[in-house]
Scaffold this motif. Structure first.
Motif, mmCIF file in Angstrom:
data_model
loop_
_atom_site.group_PDB
_atom_site.id
_atom_site.type_symbol
_atom_site.label_atom_id
_atom_site.label_comp_id
_atom_site.label_asym_id
_atom_site.label_seq_id
_atom_site.Cartn_x
_atom_site.Cartn_y
_atom_site.Cartn_z
ATOM 1 N N THR A 129 0.847 -1.181 0.000
ATOM 2 C CA THR A 129 0.000 0.000 0.000
ATOM 3 C C THR A 129 0.885 1.233 0.000
ATOM 4 O O THR A 129 1.830 1.313 0.788
ATOM 5 C CB THR A 129 -0.898 0.016 1.250
ATOM 6 O OG1 THR A 129 -1.751 -1.140 1.207
ATOM 7 C CG2 THR A 129 -1.749 1.272 1.295
ATOM 8 N N ARG A 148 -7.650 -0.074 -5.089
ATOM 9 C CA ARG A 148 -6.818 -1.227 -5.375
ATOM 10 C C ARG A 148 -6.566 -1.270 -6.885
ATOM 11 O O ARG A 148 -7.480 -1.073 -7.677
ATOM 12 C CB ARG A 148 -7.546 -2.493 -4.911
ATOM 13 C CG ARG A 148 -6.719 -3.733 -4.924
ATOM 14 C CD ARG A 148 -7.472 -4.878 -4.217
ATOM 15 N NE ARG A 148 -6.786 -6.149 -4.401
ATOM 16 C CZ ARG A 148 -5.687 -6.503 -3.727
ATOM 17 N NH1 ARG A 148 -5.203 -5.692 -2.828
ATOM 18 N NH2 ARG A 148 -5.099 -7.662 -3.954
ATOM 19 N N ARG A 154 -2.021 -1.059 -3.648
ATOM 20 C CA ARG A 154 -3.137 -0.266 -3.176
ATOM 21 C C ARG A 154 -2.680 1.169 -2.915
ATOM 22 O O ARG A 154 -1.567 1.380 -2.445
ATOM 23 C CB ARG A 154 -3.694 -0.888 -1.888
ATOM 24 C CG ARG A 154 -4.919 -0.213 -1.323
ATOM 25 C CD ARG A 154 -5.362 -0.878 -0.023
ATOM 26 N NE ARG A 154 -5.909 -2.218 -0.249
ATOM 27 C CZ ARG A 154 -7.199 -2.450 -0.520
ATOM 28 N NH1 ARG A 154 -8.060 -1.457 -0.624
ATOM 29 N NH2 ARG A 154 -7.631 -3.684 -0.697
ATOM 30 N N LYS A 177 -3.548 4.400 -0.682
ATOM 31 C CA LYS A 177 -4.251 4.697 0.556
ATOM 32 C C LYS A 177 -5.154 5.915 0.414
ATOM 33 O O LYS A 177 -4.759 6.894 -0.217
ATOM 34 C CB LYS A 177 -3.214 4.960 1.658
ATOM 35 C CG LYS A 177 -3.716 4.703 3.064
ATOM 36 C CD LYS A 177 -2.522 4.782 4.012
ATOM 37 C CE LYS A 177 -2.879 4.229 5.390
ATOM 38 N NZ LYS A 177 -1.699 4.203 6.249
#
Ligand code: CU
Length: 116
Positions: free
Chosen positions: A33, A92, A114, A116
């Motif tokens: 992420t 995502r 991903r 955030k």
């Protein structure tokens, strides 16, 4: 999954083990992420790749293309393939890569990251 298939292929066809190109590392990193929309996706391979036949495609969760369609091999580093990204909202994403190594063999795979 793709990596497992590749390993299986190597076990079945050891002669393939020559100079196939496989990813060494990437930015964003596989499965990670990131805090903000990255400017590009970059993948470093373990060998030289052919610019004409190598590309990256990045899709959002709805399968929409979010890269800029400008896949290129770094002129200064023949193992680095990159593509620009438009500004990505949190979510995502999946990276699909397909490269041809100097021995003419194609390898491909995909991974997620991903924002955030
Ligand atoms: Cu090969």
């Amino acid at each position: 999954m793709s990596r497992l298939l590749a390993v299986a292929a190597l076990l079945l066809f050891p002669s393939w083990a020559g100079a196939h190109a496989f990813p060494d590392h990437s930015e964003p990193r596989v499965g990670h992420t990131v805090e903000a929309s990255p400017p590009s996706v970059r993948i470093w391979f373990d060998g030289q790749i052919e610019p004409v036949f190598s590309k990256i495609r990045v899709e959002d969760g709805d399968k929409r293309q979010v890269d800029k369609g400008d896949s290129r091999v770094d002129p200064a580093d023949g193992t680095l393939l990159e593509v620009g990204l438009s500004a990505l909202p949190p979510g995502r994403y999946r990276v699909y890569w397909s490269v041809v190594a100097r021995d003419g063999h194609r390898t491909e795979g995909d991974f997620a990251f991903r924002v955030k």
